[in-house]
Design a protein around this motif. Structure first.
Motif, PDB file in Angstrom:
ATOM      1  N   ILE A  43      49.936 -56.561 -40.694  1.00  0.00           N
ATOM      2  CA  ILE A  43      50.338 -57.130 -39.613  1.00  0.00           C
ATOM      3  C   ILE A  43      51.293 -56.673 -38.923  1.00  0.00           C
ATOM      4  N   LEU A  44      52.285 -55.883 -39.441  1.00  0.00           N
ATOM      5  CA  LEU A  44      53.476 -55.380 -38.963  1.00  0.00           C
ATOM      6  C   LEU A  44      52.976 -54.090 -38.270  1.00  0.00           C
ATOM      7  N   LEU A  45      52.151 -53.053 -39.037  1.00  0.00           N
ATOM      8  CA  LEU A  45      51.750 -52.027 -38.222  1.00  0.00           C
ATOM      9  C   LEU A  45      50.719 -52.305 -37.169  1.00  0.00           C
ATOM     10  N   PHE A  46      50.106 -53.162 -37.235  1.00  0.00           N
ATOM     11  CA  PHE A  46      49.360 -53.619 -35.964  1.00  0.00           C
ATOM     12  C   PHE A  46      50.104 -53.966 -34.792  1.00  0.00           C
ATOM     13  N   PHE A  47      51.177 -54.877 -35.052  1.00  0.00           N
ATOM     14  CA  PHE A  47      52.137 -55.198 -33.850  1.00  0.00           C
ATOM     15  C   PHE A  47      52.727 -53.931 -33.318  1.00  0.00           C
ATOM     16  N   ILE A  48      53.338 -52.862 -34.119  1.00  0.00           N
ATOM     17  CA  ILE A  48      53.837 -51.684 -33.700  1.00  0.00           C
ATOM     18  C   ILE A  48      52.908 -50.837 -32.943  1.00  0.00           C
ATOM     19  N   GLU A  49      51.444 -50.916 -33.436  1.00  0.00           N
ATOM     20  CA  GLU A  49      50.532 -50.063 -32.774  1.00  0.00           C
ATOM     21  C   GLU A  49      50.153 -50.554 -31.361  1.00  0.00           C
ATOM     22  N   ALA A  50      50.322 -51.776 -31.366  1.00  0.00           N
ATOM     23  CA  ALA A  50      49.765 -52.750 -29.995  1.00  0.00           C
ATOM     24  C   ALA A  50      51.295 -52.552 -29.049  1.00  0.00           C
ATOM     25  N   ILE A  51      52.489 -52.211 -29.718  1.00  0.00           N
ATOM     26  CA  ILE A  51      53.278 -52.153 -28.491  1.00  0.00           C
ATOM     27  C   ILE A  51      53.099 -50.851 -28.059  1.00  0.00           C
ATOM     28  N   GLN A  52      53.172 -50.033 -28.958  1.00  0.00           N
ATOM     29  CA  GLN A  52      52.666 -48.580 -28.383  1.00  0.00           C
ATOM     30  C   GLN A  52      51.735 -48.628 -27.078  1.00  0.00           C
ATOM     31  N   LEU A  53      50.677 -49.152 -27.487  1.00  0.00           N
ATOM     32  CA  LEU A  53      49.670 -49.067 -26.714  1.00  0.00           C
ATOM     33  C   LEU A  53      50.020 -49.849 -25.257  1.00  0.00           C
ATOM     34  N   VAL A  54      50.793 -50.950 -25.187  1.00  0.00           N
ATOM     35  CA  VAL A  54      51.150 -51.747 -23.989  1.00  0.00           C
ATOM     36  C   VAL A  54      52.211 -51.108 -23.074  1.00  0.00           C
ATOM     37  N   THR A  55      53.117 -50.397 -24.018  1.00  0.00           N
ATOM     38  CA  THR A  55      54.213 -49.767 -23.134  1.00  0.00           C
ATOM     39  C   THR A  55      53.847 -48.115 -22.853  1.00  0.00           C
ATOM     40  N   ARG A  56      52.571 -47.869 -23.449  1.00  0.00           N
ATOM     41  CA  ARG A  56      52.343 -46.572 -23.042  1.00  0.00           C
ATOM     42  C   ARG A  56      53.103 -45.301 -23.728  1.00  0.00           C
ATOM     43  N   ARG A  57      53.909 -45.774 -24.782  1.00  0.00           N
ATOM     44  CA  ARG A  57      54.868 -44.820 -25.479  1.00  0.00           C
ATOM     45  C   ARG A  57      54.248 -44.049 -26.479  1.00  0.00           C
ATOM     46  N   GLY A  58      52.948 -44.324 -26.763  1.00  0.00           N
ATOM     47  CA  GLY A  58      52.220 -43.697 -27.847  1.00  0.00           C
ATOM     48  C   GLY A  58      50.827 -44.201 -27.829  1.00  0.00           C
ATOM     49  N   SER A  59      49.834 -43.967 -28.600  1.00  0.00           N
ATOM     50  CA  SER A  59      48.687 -44.489 -28.656  1.00  0.00           C
ATOM     51  C   SER A  59      48.265 -45.202 -29.960  1.00  0.00           C
ATOM     52  N   PHE A  60      47.166 -46.224 -29.711  1.00  0.00           N
ATOM     53  CA  PHE A  60      46.920 -46.768 -30.955  1.00  0.00           C
ATOM     54  C   PHE A  60      45.830 -45.864 -31.421  1.00  0.00           C
ATOM     55  N   ASP A  61      46.337 -45.349 -32.735  1.00  0.00           N
ATOM     56  CA  ASP A  61      45.673 -44.431 -33.130  1.00  0.00           C
ATOM     57  C   ASP A  61      45.353 -45.013 -34.880  1.00  0.00           C
ATOM     58  N   ILE A  62      44.025 -45.026 -35.319  1.00  0.00           N
ATOM     59  CA  ILE A  62      43.561 -45.383 -36.608  1.00  0.00           C
ATOM     60  C   ILE A  62      44.209 -44.576 -37.596  1.00  0.00           C
ATOM     61  N   ASP A  63      44.192 -43.299 -37.386  1.00  0.00           N
ATOM     62  CA  ASP A  63      44.961 -42.467 -38.345  1.00  0.00           C
ATOM     63  C   ASP A  63      46.212 -42.537 -38.627  1.00  0.00           C
ATOM     64  N   ASP A  64      47.092 -42.880 -37.627  1.00  0.00           N
ATOM     65  CA  ASP A  64      48.350 -43.499 -37.989  1.00  0.00           C
ATOM     66  C   ASP A  64      48.543 -44.682 -38.668  1.00  0.00           C
ATOM     67  N   PHE A  65      47.743 -45.721 -38.357  1.00  0.00           N
ATOM     68  CA  PHE A  65      47.541 -47.050 -38.925  1.00  0.00           C
ATOM     69  C   PHE A  65      47.073 -46.599 -40.398  1.00  0.00           C
ATOM     70  N   ILE A  66      46.377 -45.934 -40.756  1.00  0.00           N
ATOM     71  CA  ILE A  66      45.833 -45.643 -42.182  1.00  0.00           C
ATOM     72  C   ILE A  66      46.814 -45.096 -42.949  1.00  0.00           C
ATOM     73  N   LEU A  67      47.626 -44.007 -42.446  1.00  0.00           N
ATOM     74  CA  LEU A  67      48.415 -43.122 -43.069  1.00  0.00           C
ATOM     75  C   LEU A  67      49.797 -43.912 -43.266  1.00  0.00           C
ATOM     76  N   ASN A  68      50.107 -44.743 -42.396  1.00  0.00           N
ATOM     77  CA  ASN A  68      51.540 -45.409 -42.393  1.00  0.00           C
ATOM     78  C   ASN A  68      50.971 -46.715 -43.481  1.00  0.00           C
ATOM     79  N   THR A  69      50.088 -47.091 -43.614  1.00  0.00           N
ATOM     80  CA  THR A  69      49.892 -48.319 -44.613  1.00  0.00           C
ATOM     81  C   THR A  69      49.720 -47.581 -45.955  1.00  0.00           C
ATOM     82  N   LEU A  70      49.091 -46.481 -46.168  1.00  0.00           N
ATOM     83  CA  LEU A  70      49.078 -45.804 -47.481  1.00  0.00           C
ATOM     84  C   LEU A  70      50.604 -45.337 -47.758  1.00  0.00           C
ATOM     85  N   GLY A  71      51.479 -45.025 -46.947  1.00  0.00           N
ATOM     86  CA  GLY A  71      52.631 -44.635 -47.402  1.00  0.00           C
ATOM     87  C   GLY A  71      53.594 -45.746 -47.680  1.00  0.00           C
TER      88      GLY A  71
END
Length: 89
Positions: A43-71
């Motif tokens: 939930i927290l990582l989805f929120f962070i990735e969504a903020i990146q997508l909305v603010t265009r400060r990054g991209s909603f990247d599934i690789d980042d999502f998986i690696l951050n969850t694993l970390g």
């Protein structure tokens, strides 16, 4: 292709959320099971990735999502280790 770029991305995304796996259960005592921790992390990582997508400060990247969850899960494993729990008592 420069091999250091993917390695930096892999290691960086893996270890950036490792402290979350230790600090989240430390500050929120109810997060003591892997399933509860995993759901909270997703939930927290989805929120962070969504903020990146909305603010265009990054991209909603599934690789980042998986690696951050694993970390974060590696950090949680460290938190639940007998050595850490022994030090806390």
């Amino acid at each position: 292709m420069n091999i250091s770029i993917p390695i930096k991305n892999l290691v960086g995304n893996l270890f950036i959320f490792l402290p979350m796996g230790i600090l989240l259960p430390f500050f929120i005592v109810k997060i003591d099971k892997v399933s509860i921790f995993t759901i909270s992390t997703i939930i927290l990582l989805f929120f962070i990735e969504a903020i990146q997508l909305v603010t265009r400060r990054g991209s909603f990247d599934i690789d980042d999502f998986i690696l951050n969850t694993l970390g974060a899960l590696i950090g949680f494993g460290i938190w639940k280790s007998k050595l850490v729990q022994k030090l806390l008592k």
